[in-house]
Design a protein around this motif. Structure first.
Motif, PDB file in Angstrom:
ATOM      1  N   UNK A 167      -8.676  -0.583  -4.490  1.00  0.00           N
ATOM      2  CA  UNK A 167      -9.013  -0.915  -5.870  1.00  0.00           C
ATOM      3  C   UNK A 167      -7.884  -0.513  -6.807  1.00  0.00           C
ATOM      4  N   UNK A 168      -7.290   0.645  -6.574  1.00  0.00           N
ATOM      5  CA  UNK A 168      -6.159   1.076  -7.393  1.00  0.00           C
ATOM      6  C   UNK A 168      -4.993   0.104  -7.257  1.00  0.00           C
ATOM      7  N   UNK A 169      -4.759  -0.377  -6.055  1.00  0.00           N
ATOM      8  CA  UNK A 169      -3.706  -1.373  -5.851  1.00  0.00           C
ATOM      9  C   UNK A 169      -3.972  -2.617  -6.693  1.00  0.00           C
ATOM     10  N   UNK A 170      -5.212  -3.087  -6.675  1.00  0.00           N
ATOM     11  CA  UNK A 170      -5.570  -4.287  -7.436  1.00  0.00           C
ATOM     12  C   UNK A 170      -5.362  -4.057  -8.933  1.00  0.00           C
ATOM     13  N   UNK A 171      -5.833  -2.923  -9.441  1.00  0.00           N
ATOM     14  CA  UNK A 171      -5.754  -2.654 -10.876  1.00  0.00           C
ATOM     15  C   UNK A 171      -4.307  -2.553 -11.341  1.00  0.00           C
ATOM     16  N   UNK A 172      -3.486  -1.844 -10.583  1.00  0.00           N
ATOM     17  CA  UNK A 172      -2.089  -1.700 -10.998  1.00  0.00           C
ATOM     18  C   UNK A 172      -1.337  -3.028 -10.875  1.00  0.00           C
ATOM     19  N   UNK A 173      -1.667  -3.830  -9.869  1.00  0.00           N
ATOM     20  CA  UNK A 173      -1.039  -5.150  -9.747  1.00  0.00           C
ATOM     21  C   UNK A 173      -1.422  -6.041 -10.929  1.00  0.00           C
ATOM     22  N   UNK A 174      -2.688  -5.991 -11.339  1.00  0.00           N
ATOM     23  CA  UNK A 174      -3.107  -6.739 -12.530  1.00  0.00           C
ATOM     24  C   UNK A 174      -2.273  -6.333 -13.743  1.00  0.00           C
ATOM     25  N   UNK A 223       0.809  -1.226   0.000  1.00  0.00           N
ATOM     26  CA  UNK A 223       0.000   0.000   0.000  1.00  0.00           C
ATOM     27  C   UNK A 223       0.844   1.279   0.000  1.00  0.00           C
ATOM     28  N   UNK A 224       1.955   1.353   0.747  1.00  0.00           N
ATOM     29  CA  UNK A 224       2.775   2.578   0.690  1.00  0.00           C
ATOM     30  C   UNK A 224       3.477   2.778  -0.658  1.00  0.00           C
ATOM     31  N   UNK A 225       3.423   1.788  -1.524  1.00  0.00           N
ATOM     32  CA  UNK A 225       4.115   1.850  -2.806  1.00  0.00           C
ATOM     33  C   UNK A 225       3.154   2.093  -3.977  1.00  0.00           C
ATOM     34  N   UNK A 226       1.962   2.602  -3.691  1.00  0.00           N
ATOM     35  CA  UNK A 226       0.972   2.788  -4.752  1.00  0.00           C
ATOM     36  C   UNK A 226       1.498   3.687  -5.868  1.00  0.00           C
ATOM     37  N   UNK A 227       2.237   4.725  -5.515  1.00  0.00           N
ATOM     38  CA  UNK A 227       2.763   5.615  -6.539  1.00  0.00           C
ATOM     39  C   UNK A 227       3.767   4.885  -7.438  1.00  0.00           C
ATOM     40  N   UNK A 228       4.610   4.064  -6.827  1.00  0.00           N
ATOM     41  CA  UNK A 228       5.562   3.286  -7.610  1.00  0.00           C
ATOM     42  C   UNK A 228       4.847   2.253  -8.483  1.00  0.00           C
ATOM     43  N   UNK A 229       3.799   1.641  -7.940  1.00  0.00           N
ATOM     44  CA  UNK A 229       3.034   0.672  -8.713  1.00  0.00           C
ATOM     45  C   UNK A 229       2.344   1.354  -9.886  1.00  0.00           C
ATOM     46  N   UNK A 230       1.813   2.554  -9.643  1.00  0.00           N
ATOM     47  CA  UNK A 230       1.148   3.293 -10.713  1.00  0.00           C
ATOM     48  C   UNK A 230       2.135   3.649 -11.824  1.00  0.00           C
ATOM     49  N   UNK A 231       3.335   4.041 -11.440  1.00  0.00           N
ATOM     50  CA  UNK A 231       4.357   4.386 -12.434  1.00  0.00           C
ATOM     51  C   UNK A 231       4.735   3.167 -13.273  1.00  0.00           C
ATOM     52  N   UNK A 232       4.952   2.026 -12.605  1.00  0.00           N
ATOM     53  CA  UNK A 232       5.302   0.803 -13.344  1.00  0.00           C
ATOM     54  C   UNK A 232       4.134   0.360 -14.228  1.00  0.00           C
ATOM     55  N   UNK A 233       2.916   0.474 -13.711  1.00  0.00           N
ATOM     56  CA  UNK A 233       1.742   0.096 -14.496  1.00  0.00           C
ATOM     57  C   UNK A 233       1.622   0.970 -15.742  1.00  0.00           C
ATOM     58  N   UNK A 234       1.847   2.267 -15.582  1.00  0.00           N
ATOM     59  CA  UNK A 234       1.763   3.169 -16.728  1.00  0.00           C
ATOM     60  C   UNK A 234       2.802   2.798 -17.785  1.00  0.00           C
ATOM     61  N   UNK A 235       4.002   2.456 -17.347  1.00  0.00           N
ATOM     62  CA  UNK A 235       5.049   2.060 -18.286  1.00  0.00           C
ATOM     63  C   UNK A 235       4.637   0.814 -19.073  1.00  0.00           C
ATOM     64  N   UNK A 236       4.057  -0.175 -18.372  1.00  0.00           N
ATOM     65  CA  UNK A 236       3.619  -1.397 -19.046  1.00  0.00           C
ATOM     66  C   UNK A 236       2.469  -1.114 -20.014  1.00  0.00           C
ATOM     67  N   UNK A 237       1.546  -0.253 -19.596  1.00  0.00           N
ATOM     68  CA  UNK A 237       0.406   0.077 -20.448  1.00  0.00           C
ATOM     69  C   UNK A 237       0.870   0.761 -21.726  1.00  0.00           C
ATOM     70  N   UNK A 238       1.742   1.754 -21.607  1.00  0.00           N
ATOM     71  CA  UNK A 238       2.233   2.467 -22.785  1.00  0.00           C
ATOM     72  C   UNK A 238       3.039   1.535 -23.692  1.00  0.00           C
ATOM     73  N   UNK A 239       3.788   0.618 -23.097  1.00  0.00           N
ATOM     74  CA  UNK A 239       4.616  -0.296 -23.874  1.00  0.00           C
ATOM     75  C   UNK A 239       3.762  -1.202 -24.754  1.00  0.00           C
ATOM     76  N   UNK A 240       2.634  -1.667 -24.214  1.00  0.00           N
ATOM     77  CA  UNK A 240       1.841  -2.682 -24.915  1.00  0.00           C
ATOM     78  C   UNK A 240       0.589  -2.122 -25.586  1.00  0.00           C
ATOM     79  N   UNK A 241       0.103  -0.967 -25.144  1.00  0.00           N
ATOM     80  CA  UNK A 241      -1.131  -0.417 -25.704  1.00  0.00           C
ATOM     81  C   UNK A 241      -0.968   1.006 -26.239  1.00  0.00           C
ATOM     82  N   UNK A 242       0.220   1.567 -26.107  1.00  0.00           N
ATOM     83  CA  UNK A 242       0.398   2.949 -26.529  1.00  0.00           C
ATOM     84  C   UNK A 242      -0.467   3.876 -25.697  1.00  0.00           C
ATOM     85  N   UNK A 243      -1.086   4.862 -26.342  1.00  0.00           N
ATOM     86  CA  UNK A 243      -1.963   5.781 -25.604  1.00  0.00           C
ATOM     87  C   UNK A 243      -3.428   5.542 -25.938  1.00  0.00           C
ATOM     88  N   UNK A 244      -3.746   4.323 -26.406  1.00  0.00           N
ATOM     89  CA  UNK A 244      -5.115   4.000 -26.814  1.00  0.00           C
ATOM     90  C   UNK A 244      -5.980   3.596 -25.622  1.00  0.00           C
TER      91      UNK A 244
END
Length: 384
Positions: A293-300, A64-85
């Motif tokens: 919920x944000x934790x779950x989504x970014x972990x997924x 839970x204290x790492x939500x910002x780091x998880x969000x950053x990593x999740x964003x990187x994965x999303x952009x890598x595989x889906x671009x900005x779509x």
């Protein structure tokens, strides 16, 4: 009244090998999220690809204290595989008759609501109205009543949908492989099934009667759909019915193991939270808070980087806008969870399945995506 064994198949239900279910349940039951430490979370965030053990760490309280780091990593994965779509779709409920007694659902057979089944003309009118908003993907839903919404009726709805939409999804009661094959031939591309909770003991207390009571038959629905030729399948637990960390872990593992067994399959994950339903004010959607919920989504996203992640209108507009581009890649718009609610041909309307929080139109969601510097996409698949 004596209830049937929720782990025993009813007559006519197809059985398939249960290796995936056995592994998912065993891993979930062994999952002790309190044993994970800050070091485990940091190690998981540095892992690529993320193994199941790392996924478990990212779902733990220690993360839970790492939500910002998880969000950053999740964003990187999303952009890598889906671009900005960001893909936009809408659901259409064509019937709310149901034969199940599920205590948390507005459609359950003992709930006194207005029941409506759209005839084919009204289905076409509704779909025509939806298509005029510019949408090219539709998700067809029914209550779980094979008697009132049989496979032939759903197949006809798929044929109509194919005339108006490039992508047709189904969220209906589970069926056998040959019935999924028939629906695929009628035009369906993918199937969504919510397991609701992966805790079979809790599942038994929530599903008191009907075919949905049979836990393993529901569990194997996605695999039967893929065997029937469906291109993609979607998974979800209804967060808040039971321990959300364990249910999220089981959902991710279920999707991961299906992807490994069927590498051609397109995998999607939904992240619904429990919502209030008609005639039942005891249903409390705040059992799982937005941070969790944000934790779950970014972990997924970190664990399943290629999967589409859907954020539904159960959530506030501001929250939905925050997670698209970060982790979620699909968003619904112009939603009605009632029957006949899309402004097509006039006629009787049926009550909603649950309350929604984001009532924005397709144009409003489209504009919100653009304002974030993302690209709204109406269709994620092109037939050649």
């Amino acid at each position: 009244m004596e209830r049937i064994n929720h782990m025993e198949y009813m007559e006519g239900m197809e059985t398939i090998p249960e290796d995936i279910m056995e592994e998912v349940i065993a891993r979930m039951e062994a999952y002790d999220y309190d044993r994970y430490t800050e070091a485990d979370v940091r190690r998981a965030l540095d892992s690529n690809p993320l193994a199941p053990e790392g996924f478990a760490a990212l779902l733990s309280p220690a993360a839970m204290p790492f939500l910002e780091d998880m969000a950053k990593r999740a964003r990187e994965e999303t952009r890598k595989h889906f671009g900005n779509s960001v893909y936009i779709f809408t659901p259409i409920y064509i019937s709310n008759y149901c034969e199940n007694h599920c205590v948390y659902c507005g459609f359950n057979c003992h709930n006194r609501i207005r029941r409506v089944k759209l005839d084919l003309d009204r289905i076409e009118a509704e779909m025509k109205a939806i298509s005029e908003t510019g949408l090219e993907e539709i998700l067809i839903l029914t209550g779980e009543s094979p008697a009132m919404s049989d496979v032939a009726y759903i197949g006809e709805a798929c044929k109509i949908a194919r005339r108006y939409f490039r992508m047709v999804g189904l969220e209906i009661y589970p069926v056998n492989t040959e019935e999924y094959a028939y629906l695929h031939d009628c035009g369906a591309d993918f199937v969504t099934v919510f397991q609701e909770t992966y805790n079979s003991e809790k599942y038994e207390t929530l599903h008191l009667a009907g075919r949905k009571r049979i836990f393993p038959y529901r569990f194997h629905a996605q695999e039967r759909a893929l065997r029937g030729g469906m291109r993609g399948v979607a998974f979800a637990a209804l967060l808040g019915l039971d321990d959300c960390r364990k249910d999220a872990f089981a959902t991710g593992m279920h999707a991961h193991l299906i992807q490994r067994k069927y590498p051609h399959a397109e995998i999607s994950i939904s992240c619904p939270r429990l919502c209030p339903i008609i005639n039942n004010d005891r249903i409390n959607p705040k059992d799982v808070h937005e941070a969790q919920l944000l934790q779950v989504i970014t972990a997924y996203r970190i664990f399943l980087p290629f999967a589409n992640i859907t954020i539904s209108t159960r959530e506030r507009a501001a929250f939905r806008d925050n997670v698209i581009g970060m982790a979620a890649t699909k968003i619904s718009a112009g939603v009605s969870t009632g029957i006949g609610g899309h402004g097509g041909e006039e006629g009787e309307q049926g009550d909603d399945q649950f309350e929604i929080s984001d009532r924005r139109t397709v144009d409003q969601v489209y504009d919100a995506i653009r304002e974030k510097g993302l690209q709204p996409v109406m269709n994620e698949y092109v037939y050649v």
